[in-house]
Design a protein around this motif. Structure first.
Motif, short mmCIF file in Angstrom:
data_model
loop_
_atom_site.label_atom_id
_atom_site.label_comp_id
_atom_site.label_asym_id
_atom_site.label_seq_id
_atom_site.Cartn_x
_atom_site.Cartn_y
_atom_site.Cartn_z
N ASP A 182 0.95 -1.30 -0.04
CA ASP A 182 0.13 0.21 -0.42
C ASP A 182 1.16 0.89 0.36
O ASP A 182 1.34 1.19 0.52
N CYS B 193 0.41 5.98 -0.25
CA CYS B 193 -0.44 6.76 -0.34
C CYS B 193 -1.25 7.34 -1.34
O CYS B 193 0.12 7.54 -2.20
N SER C 260 0.72 11.10 -2.57
CA SER C 260 2.31 11.21 -2.20
C SER C 260 2.99 9.80 -2.83
O SER C 260 3.76 10.26 -3.76
N PRO D 223 2.52 4.26 3.67
CA PRO D 223 2.31 5.12 4.50
C PRO D 223 2.89 4.99 6.15
O PRO D 223 3.61 4.36 6.04
#
Length: 293
Positions: A284, A286, A289, A293
């Protein structure tokens, strides 16, 4: 082509001709600007150096690189964009920005490793190399894209089965090659007419290129077990506003691709590469950005 002159030197300039060969031009070995067709290699190098990943956020905005002010083909900017979208949509500014981050000799060094006979040093081509400032041949482009399908391993083309196999030179890692092809497969093919004889097409991993002053329109990619390149242009080096990769070369590329795909559906390139084991993991990031994360 039945023209009366062949370009002998810098094809893009249209200044060097030979009137003694009755218009016979070897379009496979003639040297021309690839336009944006080399951009996948820039991103592949950046993946290998750990600079970005496909969902890294890049900036598509007016930017100066030591006096070089690249513009996009549509003379517009999209703002923040992922590396994946920047490559699919062939945005110039992000490609130059990524190229500026690469360790020297960057794309220049990759092309030299692949045996592309660049006439000048890296300073001559500058960051514009990612946009096609150096000339390559159709054969060299096919070899470079075939290397992506071969896990980053580059080999010279053989013209006959009995010709000796050349040694393999690693241009990119299998992982970077996989990621690039995974991006290029999502480049939507142009609308095509209904062809009842064509079965469901295999994924195409493809990229277009348009050279300065509309001299060369390219589409290059992998389709099934084939590396395919299409060039549209004038052998005299004359530009034409119709010579745009996506409009002129891509439709013919897919006409040929469909004609090649009349047999059993081949295993996709990505499936074949995955079977050899790749050091890739989905994580995963963000959404804003692109960072962890």
């Amino acid at each position: 082509d039945h023209r009366t002159m062949e370009v002998l030197a810098e094809v893009g300039s249209g200044d060097y001709f030979d009137e003694s060969i009755s218009g016979q031009v070897n379009g496979v070995t003639a040297r021309r600007s690839p336009g944006s067709a080399l951009k996948p290699l820039v991103y592949g190098l950046a993946f290998d150096e750990g600079l970005i990943h496909p969902h890294s956020m890049l900036k598509d905005a007016p930017t100066t690189f030591g006096g070089f002010d690249p513009e996009n083909f549509d003379l517009d900017f999209t703002g923040p964009t992922t590396a994946r979208e920047a490559l699919i949509k062939s945005r110039n500014v992000p490609a130059v920005a990524v190229s500026a981050l690469l360790k020297s000799p960057g794309l220049y060094g990759l092309l030299k490793k692949a045996g592309v006979p660049l006439a000048h040093g890296p300073e001559y081509y500058g960051l514009g190399l990612a946009l096609g400032t150096a000339e390559v041949s159709m054969q060299e482009l096919v070899e470079l894209y075939a290397a992506l399908a071969n896990g980053g391993g580059h080999r010279r083309l053989r013209r006959a089965l009995h010709d000796p196999q050349s040694t393999t030179t690693a241009l990119l890692s299998p992982e970077a090659s996989f990621l690039i092809l995974d991006i290029l497969k999502d480049n939507a093919r142009p609308q095509r007419a209904s062809r009842p004889w064509a079965r469901q097409p295999s994924p195409a991993y493809w990229k277009t290129g348009t050279s300065y002053a509309f001299r060369d329109a390219w589409t290059v990619g992998i389709i099934g077990p084939f590396a395919l390149a299409v060039w549209i242009g004038d052998f005299s080096g004359q530009g034409n506003p119709a010579f745009i990769g996506i409009d002129a070369a891509a439709p013919l590329f897919f006409e040929i691709a469909d004609a090649l795909q009349t047999g059993p559906t081949p295993t996709s390139v990505l499936e074949t590469m995955s079977r050899h084991g790749l050091n890739l993991t989905k994580v995963d990031v963000c959404a804003i950005s692109g960072k962890m994360p």
